[in-house]
Design a protein around this motif. Structure first.
Motif, PDB file in Angstrom:
ATOM      1  N   LEU A  29       1.105  -1.065   0.176  1.00 52.12           N
ATOM      2  CA  LEU A  29       0.157   0.754   0.358  1.00 52.12           C
ATOM      3  C   LEU A  29       0.632   0.987   0.089  1.00 52.12           C
ATOM      4  O   LEU A  29       0.831   2.345  -0.934  1.00 52.12           O
ATOM      5  N   HIS A  30       2.355   1.367   0.958  1.00 55.10           N
ATOM      6  CA  HIS A  30       2.794   2.762   0.752  1.00 55.10           C
ATOM      7  C   HIS A  30       3.657   2.546  -0.093  1.00 55.10           C
ATOM      8  O   HIS A  30       3.931   4.029  -0.871  1.00 55.10           O
ATOM      9  N   LYS A  31       3.538   1.824  -1.797  1.00 54.08           N
ATOM     10  CA  LYS A  31       4.356   1.477  -2.272  1.00 54.08           C
ATOM     11  C   LYS A  31       3.527   2.045  -3.497  1.00 54.08           C
ATOM     12  O   LYS A  31       3.679   3.045  -4.863  1.00 54.08           O
ATOM     13  N   ILE A  32       2.318   1.835  -3.855  1.00 52.00           N
ATOM     14  CA  ILE A  32       1.052   2.029  -4.397  1.00 52.00           C
ATOM     15  C   ILE A  32       0.591   3.605  -4.469  1.00 52.00           C
ATOM     16  O   ILE A  32       0.251   4.096  -5.016  1.00 52.00           O
ATOM     17  N   GLY A  33       0.805   4.463  -2.425  1.00 54.04           N
ATOM     18  CA  GLY A  33       0.465   5.343  -2.344  1.00 54.04           C
ATOM     19  C   GLY A  33       1.408   6.455  -3.136  1.00 54.04           C
ATOM     20  O   GLY A  33       1.547   7.562  -3.773  1.00 54.04           O
ATOM     21  N   TRP A  34       2.886   5.760  -2.346  1.00 48.89           N
ATOM     22  CA  TRP A  34       3.758   6.953  -3.171  1.00 48.89           C
ATOM     23  C   TRP A  34       4.336   6.495  -5.450  1.00 48.89           C
ATOM     24  O   TRP A  34       4.492   7.753  -5.682  1.00 48.89           O
ATOM     25  N   ILE A  36       1.716   6.097  -7.399  1.00 49.59           N
ATOM     26  CA  ILE A  36       0.808   7.265  -7.229  1.00 49.59           C
ATOM     27  C   ILE A  36       1.110   8.787  -7.431  1.00 49.59           C
ATOM     28  O   ILE A  36       0.801   9.610  -8.966  1.00 49.59           O
ATOM     29  N   SER A  37       1.032   8.860  -6.618  1.00 52.28           N
ATOM     30  CA  SER A  37       1.790  10.508  -5.908  1.00 52.28           C
ATOM     31  C   SER A  37       2.208  10.939  -6.879  1.00 52.28           C
ATOM     32  O   SER A  37       2.263  12.020  -7.833  1.00 52.28           O
ATOM     33  N   THR A 176      -3.187  19.954  -1.042  1.00 50.88           N
ATOM     34  CA  THR A 176      -2.335  19.084  -1.328  1.00 50.88           C
ATOM     35  C   THR A 176      -0.792  18.998  -1.665  1.00 50.88           C
ATOM     36  O   THR A 176      -0.486  17.949  -1.506  1.00 50.88           O
ATOM     37  N   TYR A 180       2.570  17.324  -0.433  1.00 56.72           N
ATOM     38  CA  TYR A 180       3.111  16.366  -0.904  1.00 56.72           C
ATOM     39  C   TYR A 180       4.678  16.585  -1.460  1.00 56.72           C
ATOM     40  O   TYR A 180       5.207  16.104  -1.354  1.00 56.72           O
ATOM     41  N   SER A 183       6.089  15.029   2.028  1.00 52.80           N
ATOM     42  CA  SER A 183       6.309  13.626   1.924  1.00 52.80           C
ATOM     43  C   SER A 183       7.536  13.516   1.299  1.00 52.80           C
ATOM     44  O   SER A 183       8.461  12.898   2.007  1.00 52.80           O
TER      45      SER A 183
END
Length: 375
Positions: A29-34, A36-37, A176, A180, A183
Motif C-alpha cells: 500500500l505504501h508503494k502504491i501510494g508513492w 500514484i502521487s 495537497t 506532497y 513528504s
C-alpha cells in the motif's frame, strides 16, 4: 541513555514512513501510494514546463525545473531501493548482528558513541529538508504577495484540468501540494541520512577492531586471523552499500548538478531584483541543502577510504618483524587489500571523494555562467 546499536531511530522512522523497513505493515500500500502521487504530480509538473517553455521567461522555466528535478530523483531513489529491498534488509540485519558481536570487544564504548552521533547527524540532515521546504513555500507565497497584480498561483506550477484560482479549489490544491512537497522532501533526505548512518557504522567497526588489536600487548596468529576475518566482514558490508547506493549516487550526481545550476541562476537574478528577497528566502536554503547533500555523498566515499587506510596502518604497526614468518605473511594480503580501499562509486564509473565534490561544484558554476549569459 546508552544505545546498543548504531541504527538511528530517525532513519528507522523514515524507513517506516516510506514502507521499506523490514516488517512494516502493508508495504504494498505504501508503494502504491508513492507511485500514484509521484507519477501524477510529475506528469503535471513537466507538462507545465513543456507547455509554457515557449511563452515564459528563462527564469520561470529554470525555477520550475529546479523543483521538478528533485522530485524525479525521489522517484528514482524509491524505485532503486524497492528493487534492492533484499540488500537493504540484509544491511539492516547485519548492523544489528555486528553491534551484538562487537559489543564484547568494544572497550571504549564506540558503538554507543557512534549511535548517538548517528542519531544527531541524521536528525539534522532530515530536518534540514523539512526546513528548506517550509522556506520554499514561504518564499513562493511571499513572492506572490509582492506582486498583487498577478493571479493566484499554485505552490508547484501545474496546468490542472479544472479551475484552480477560485476557492475552495485553490486552497485544496495548495494544501495537497504542500503535503506532497513535505513528504517527498522527507523521503528525499532520508536516503542521505541512511547513507551517513551506514558509513558511520563502518567507521565504528573499523575503529573497534583496530583499537582492540593495538591495546593487546601480545599478538599471535589467532589474533591476526581474527583481525583478517573482521576486515573481510566489513568489506562484504561495504559491498552491499555499494550495490544499494551506486546508482542512487549516479542519479544524485546528475540531478544535483541540474538543481544547483538552476537554483544558483535564480539566486543570482534575485540578488539584482528590487523585490528579490522572497526568491532568496525560497532558494538559498534549498540550494544549501542540495550542496550539503552532494558533500555528504562525496564525504562518504572519502571517509571509507580513510578507514580502509587505517586498517593498513594498524597492520603495519603490528610489529610484524617480531612475529614468526608464517604469521607475518598473513599481513601482506591484508595491507595490499587495504590499499584498494572500501568500494563506493557513482554508477561504477568512478570513486566518490572530496575531489569529486569540487569537480561537481565547478561544473555547476560553469553552467550558471552559461545561463546568465543567455538571460
Amino acid at each position: 541513555m546508552i544505545l546498543r546499536n548504531t541504527i538511528s531511530q530517525s532513519v528507522k522512522f523514515g524507513l517506516h514512513f516510506i514502507g521499506i523497513w523490514p516488517g512494516t505493515p502493508f508495504p504494498n500500500l505504501h508503494k502504491i501510494g508513492w507511485i500514484i502521487s509521484l507519477f501524477v504530480f510529475q506528469i503535471y509538473q513537466y507538462g507545465y514546463i513543456i507547455a509554457h517553455s515557449k511563452y515564459d521567461s528563462l527564469m520561470i522555466i529554470v525555477d520550475n525545473l529546479s523543483i521538478a528535478v528533485p522530485f524525479s530523483l525521489t522517484s528514482i531513489k524509491l524505485i532503486i531501493t524497492w528493487a534492492n529491498y533484499g540488500v537493504l534488509s540484509e544491511i539492516l540485519s547485519t548492523m544489528e548482528e555486528d553491534c551484538q558481536k562487537y559489543a564484547v570487544i568494544d572497550i571504549n564504548k564506540l558503538i554507543s558513541k557512534t549511535g548517538q552521533l548517528s542519531f544527531y547527524l541524521t536528525s539534522v540532515v532530515m530536518s534540514s529538508y523539512l526546513v528548506s521546504t517550509a522556506l520554499y513555500v514561504t518564499g513562493t507565497i511571499g513572492f506572490q504577495g509582492n506582486n498583487a497584480s498577478m493571479p493566484r498561483e499554485l505552490l508547484l506550477k501545474m496546468d490542472l484540468p479544472f479551475e484552480t484560482s477560485e476557492s475552495p479549489n485553490y486552497e485544496l490544491v495548495v494544501t495537497t501540494q504542500f503535503l506532497y512537497h513535505l513528504s517527498a522532501a522527507f523521503a528525499f533526505g532520508l536516503f542521505t541520512a541512511l547513507l551517513l548512518m551506514l558509513v558511520l557504522h563502518v567507521g565504528c567497526l573499523t575503529d573497534i577492531i583496530c583499537r582492540n588489536l593495538i591495546d593487546v600487548p601480545y599478538k599471535n596468529e589467532d589474533q591476526i586471523k581474527f583481525f583478517i576475518c573482521r576486515h573481510q566482514e566489513i568489506i562484504a558490508f561495504t559491498e552491499r552499500i555499494e550495490k544499494l547506493f551506486t546508482y542512487i549516487s549516479l542519479s544524485q550526481l546528475v540531478s544535483n548538478t541540474i538543481s544547483t545550476c538552476c537554483l544558483g541562476f535564480v539566486i543570482a537574478i534575485a540578488i539584482n531584483m528590487d523585490d528579490g528577497f522572497s526568491l532568496l528566502v525560497k532558494c538559498v536554503v534549498f540550494y544549501s541543502v542540495i550542496c550539503t547533500e552532494e558533500f555528504i555523498y562525496c564525504f562518504a566515499g572519502e571517509y571509507l577510504s580513510i578507514k580502509s587506510e587505517l586498517i593498513g596502518n594498524t597492520a603495519y604497526e603490528f610489529l610484524w618483524y617480531d612475529l614468526r614468518a608464517n604469521e607475518s605473511r598473513l599481513l601482506i594480503s591484508l595491507m595490499l587489500r587495504s590499499q584498494k580501499g572500501y568500494t563506493f562509486t557513482f554508477g561504477k564509473f568512478s570513486r566518490l571523494s572530496l575531489e569529486s565534490f569540487t569537480a561537481i561544484m565547478k561544473v555547476s558554476a560553469s553552467y550558471i555562467s552559461v545561463l546568465l549569459a543567455m538571460y
